[in-house]
Design an enzyme around this catalytic site. Structure first.
Site, PDB file in Angstrom:
ATOM      1  N   ARG A  51      -7.089 -30.467  47.702  1.00 22.38           N
ATOM      2  CA  ARG A  51      -8.257 -29.938  48.412  1.00 22.38           C
ATOM      3  C   ARG A  51      -7.937 -29.927  49.894  1.00 22.38           C
ATOM      4  O   ARG A  51      -6.910 -30.449  50.331  1.00 22.38           O
ATOM      5  CB  ARG A  51      -9.556 -30.699  48.092  1.00 22.38           C
ATOM      6  CG  ARG A  51      -9.401 -32.166  48.004  1.00 22.38           C
ATOM      7  CD  ARG A  51      -9.747 -33.078  49.182  1.00 22.38           C
ATOM      8  NE  ARG A  51     -10.276 -32.579  50.377  1.00 22.38           N
ATOM      9  CZ  ARG A  51      -9.723 -32.775  51.575  1.00 22.38           C
ATOM     10  NH1 ARG A  51      -8.567 -33.433  51.694  1.00 22.38           N
ATOM     11  NH2 ARG A  51     -10.284 -32.341  52.664  1.00 22.38           N
ATOM     12  N   GLY A  52      -8.846 -29.297  50.674  1.00 20.20           N
ATOM     13  CA  GLY A  52      -8.585 -29.112  52.100  1.00 20.20           C
ATOM     14  C   GLY A  52      -8.058 -27.692  52.290  1.00 20.20           C
ATOM     15  O   GLY A  52      -7.186 -27.238  51.536  1.00 20.20           O
ATOM     16  N   ALA A  53      -8.591 -27.020  53.328  1.00 18.95           N
ATOM     17  CA  ALA A  53      -8.355 -25.574  53.476  1.00 18.95           C
ATOM     18  C   ALA A  53      -6.877 -25.170  53.400  1.00 18.95           C
ATOM     19  O   ALA A  53      -6.499 -24.282  52.640  1.00 18.95           O
ATOM     20  CB  ALA A  53      -8.965 -25.105  54.796  1.00 18.95           C
ATOM     21  N   ARG A  91     -12.064 -21.450  44.310  1.00 23.90           N
ATOM     22  CA  ARG A  91     -12.991 -21.998  45.320  1.00 23.90           C
ATOM     23  C   ARG A  91     -13.281 -20.882  46.332  1.00 23.90           C
ATOM     24  O   ARG A  91     -12.356 -20.222  46.816  1.00 23.90           O
ATOM     25  CB  ARG A  91     -12.377 -23.222  46.018  1.00 23.90           C
ATOM     26  CG  ARG A  91     -12.171 -24.392  45.047  1.00 23.90           C
ATOM     27  CD  ARG A  91     -11.931 -25.691  45.769  1.00 23.90           C
ATOM     28  NE  ARG A  91     -13.140 -26.150  46.444  1.00 23.90           N
ATOM     29  CZ  ARG A  91     -13.159 -27.123  47.354  1.00 23.90           C
ATOM     30  NH1 ARG A  91     -12.034 -27.722  47.688  1.00 23.90           N
ATOM     31  NH2 ARG A  91     -14.290 -27.494  47.935  1.00 23.90           N
ATOM     32  N   GLN A 196     -14.513 -37.817  51.114  1.00 19.86           N
ATOM     33  CA  GLN A 196     -13.173 -37.504  51.645  1.00 19.86           C
ATOM     34  C   GLN A 196     -12.853 -38.322  52.897  1.00 19.86           C
ATOM     35  O   GLN A 196     -11.697 -38.613  53.171  1.00 19.86           O
ATOM     36  CB  GLN A 196     -13.054 -36.010  51.977  1.00 19.86           C
ATOM     37  CG  GLN A 196     -13.019 -35.086  50.784  1.00 19.86           C
ATOM     38  CD  GLN A 196     -14.392 -34.543  50.460  1.00 19.86           C
ATOM     39  OE1 GLN A 196     -15.408 -35.225  50.646  1.00 19.86           O
ATOM     40  NE2 GLN A 196     -14.449 -33.315  49.974  1.00 19.86           N
ATOM     41  N   ASP A 237     -13.089 -24.597  57.348  1.00 17.74           N
ATOM     42  CA  ASP A 237     -12.676 -23.906  56.118  1.00 17.74           C
ATOM     43  C   ASP A 237     -12.641 -22.396  56.315  1.00 17.74           C
ATOM     44  O   ASP A 237     -11.845 -21.700  55.692  1.00 17.74           O
ATOM     45  CB  ASP A 237     -13.618 -24.272  54.974  1.00 17.74           C
ATOM     46  CG  ASP A 237     -13.325 -25.695  54.507  1.00 17.74           C
ATOM     47  OD1 ASP A 237     -13.852 -26.636  55.136  1.00 17.74           O
ATOM     48  OD2 ASP A 237     -12.523 -25.862  53.576  1.00 17.74           O
ATOM     49  N   ASN A 247     -17.592 -25.636  57.582  1.00 14.30           N
ATOM     50  CA  ASN A 247     -16.824 -26.863  57.321  1.00 14.30           C
ATOM     51  C   ASN A 247     -17.663 -27.742  56.390  1.00 14.30           C
ATOM     52  O   ASN A 247     -18.800 -27.404  56.039  1.00 14.30           O
ATOM     53  CB  ASN A 247     -16.485 -27.577  58.633  1.00 14.30           C
ATOM     54  CG  ASN A 247     -15.418 -28.643  58.443  1.00 14.30           C
ATOM     55  OD1 ASN A 247     -14.399 -28.393  57.819  1.00 14.30           O
ATOM     56  ND2 ASN A 247     -15.649 -29.836  58.955  1.00 14.30           N
ATOM     57  N   LYS A 248     -17.109 -28.871  56.013  1.00 13.23           N
ATOM     58  CA  LYS A 248     -17.741 -29.756  55.031  1.00 13.23           C
ATOM     59  C   LYS A 248     -19.211 -30.035  55.364  1.00 13.23           C
ATOM     60  O   LYS A 248     -19.567 -30.211  56.531  1.00 13.23           O
ATOM     61  CB  LYS A 248     -16.945 -31.067  54.980  1.00 13.23           C
ATOM     62  CG  LYS A 248     -17.395 -32.089  53.976  1.00 13.23           C
ATOM     63  CD  LYS A 248     -17.535 -31.573  52.567  1.00 13.23           C
ATOM     64  CE  LYS A 248     -16.270 -30.960  52.006  1.00 13.23           C
ATOM     65  NZ  LYS A 248     -16.519 -30.143  50.786  1.00 13.23           N
TER      66      LYS A 248
HETATM   67  O1  MRU Z   1     -14.134 -29.518  49.834  1.00 12.11           O
HETATM   68  P1  MRU Z   1     -12.903 -29.850  50.608  1.00 12.11           P
HETATM   69  O2  MRU Z   1     -12.573 -31.297  50.626  1.00 12.11           O
HETATM   70  O3  MRU Z   1     -11.733 -28.961  50.220  1.00 12.11           O
HETATM   71  O4  MRU Z   1     -13.305 -29.431  52.076  1.00 12.11           O
HETATM   72  C1  MRU Z   1     -12.478 -29.631  53.171  1.00 12.11           C
HETATM   73  C2  MRU Z   1     -13.236 -29.668  54.424  1.00 12.11           C
HETATM   74  O5  MRU Z   1     -14.287 -29.120  54.543  1.00 12.11           O
HETATM   75  C3  MRU Z   1     -12.686 -30.425  55.530  1.00 12.11           C
HETATM   76  O6  MRU Z   1     -13.740 -30.831  56.319  1.00 12.11           O
HETATM   77  C4  MRU Z   1     -11.752 -29.753  56.417  1.00 12.11           C
HETATM   78  O7  MRU Z   1     -12.154 -29.797  57.718  1.00 12.11           O
HETATM   79  C5  MRU Z   1     -11.362 -28.395  56.188  1.00 12.11           C
HETATM   80  S1  MRU Z   1      -9.786 -28.505  55.567  1.00 12.11           S
HETATM   81  C6  MRU Z   1      -8.868 -29.114  56.882  1.00 12.11           C
END
Ligand code: MRU
Length: 352
Positions: A51-53, A91, A196, A237, A247-248
């Site tokens: 996971r993570g962009a 996703r 996370q 993201d 973002n998250k």
């Molecule tokens: O759902 P995730 O864990 O894949 O989401 C990731 C995020 O939103 C992180 O906050 C992040 O900033 C982006 S990926 C570096």
């Protein structure tokens, strides 16, 4: 990055298998998951083994390359087109996933010869992963310039080297600052429901020897009000052309707080996260995940076993939007590999 003295990459390829640091089981130990075909890589993206962009971007690029390798000579195009749709449906929010899939697909089809196509696709996927790593290193160097000695930095979710191929985005400036002997303290917001921050960012910071404290998501207003935070750095993201940033979930409230308490709020992301077709944040698709992620929590028992327990009244329902959109007006700057963008000064258009 090193784990116990050994260098690892978050996402890599070994033959036709994609190797991923298993982020779902990191609490109980460090393990590499190997997906043998594009279907398994898609599943690993969906269930957040990776996971993570940037990391899912690199994994998606490799999944596309796996599909090129798997494709039968007859119906080659049908196979890779179907695989592209499968990868893109894993996703919806992170821009890098679509960027990588598209690039590998297009590059692979530049030849008419099927075996050449397979090599082109693999080469492009590897190139994307490498570019991702280099961009993150530049973000670290540029972002380090914003960090004063003795800074207390708030971050949310995990935008470190587990979320990209290496270095990370929000945490990359922190890592470079540490290597330049700056003293730092990081506040890690736990980032419910999947934690996370508490489980991944904390794991990275411990590895790097950087002092930190985990805070519950709702504690940040208190810390701001007590003057305990000097700056905020988060990842992204997907970024719209006007600077609005997905973002998250929970990022928006931190941005509003930073604005209220006049604390700089930075987003760190490579330019591959900017969606040139997306004018404003209102067009960004927000992923809705299973309510079970809210109702159940996963953790280690005292005996070191990973278990899930119900943390809500039995029979409760929940909603689980995975991201929110921070309007550009709250963002002091976006740290990219090409420099710092000031979104409110039409900065994104200047850099594109
Ligand atoms: O759902 P995730 O864990 O894949 O989401 C990731 C995020 O939103 C992180 O906050 C992040 O900033 C982006 S990926 C570096």
């Amino acid at each position: 990055m090193k784990v116990d003295g050994t260098i690892y990459r978050t996402v890599s390829i070994n033959g036709n298998s994609v190797c991923l640091i298993n982020q779902n089981t990191l609490l109980s130990g460090f393990e590499i998951y190997e997906s043998k075909n594009h279907i398994e890589t898609c599943e690993a993206i969906k269930n957040m083994t990776v996971r993570g962009a940037g990391a899912i971007g690199a994994a998606a690029g490799y999944a596309m390359a796996q599909a090129f390798v798997e494709a039968p000579s007859k119906k080659f195009l049908d196979y890779v087109e179907k695989a592209k749709q499968e990868i893109e449906s894993t996703r919806p929010t992170a821009r890098d996933l679509f960027d990588a899939t598209e690039k590998v697909f297009r590059t692979g089809l530049k030849s008419r010869d099927n075996s050449h196509r397979k090599n082109l696709a693999k080469f492009e996927a590897g190139y994307i992963a490498k570019q991702n790593e280099m961009a993150c290193y530049s973000i670290g160097i540029i972002g380090n310039g914003l960090i004063a000695n003795n800074s207390r930095i708030l971050t949310h979710c995990n935008a470190g080297w587990l979320a990209f191929v290496d270095y990370g985005t929000a945490l990359s400036p922190v890592y470079i600052a540490k290597r330049r002997s700056k003293k730092l303290h990081v506040y890690v917001s736990e980032t419910r429901p999947r934690n996370q921050g508490a489980s991944l960012t904390s794991w990275e910071l411990r590895n790097e020897g950087i002092p930190f404290d985990i805070i519950v998501d709702s504690a940040s207003a208190y810390l701001f009000s007590k003057g305990k935070i000097d700056m905020v750095i988060v990842g992204a993201d997907r970024i719209a052309v006007n600077g609005d940033t997905a973002n998250k979930i929970g990022t928006l409230e931190k941005a509003i707080l930073a604005n209220e308490f006049k604390i700089p709020f930075f987003v760190a992301a490579p330019t591959s996260t900017i969606d040139r077709k997306c004018k404003t944040g209102q067009y960004i698709v927000i992923e809705e995940r299973s309510q079970d992620e809210v109702l159940y929590q996963k953790g280690l028992t005292r005996h070191g076993k990973l278990e899930e327990i119900l943390v809500a009244a039995p029979g409760s329902t929940a909603i689980n939007p995975a991201f929110d959109i921070t309007p550009a007006k709250y963002i002091t700057g976006i740290i990219t590999e090409k420099g710092i963008i000031r979104p409110c000064e039409n900065g994104i258009n200047k850099i594109l």
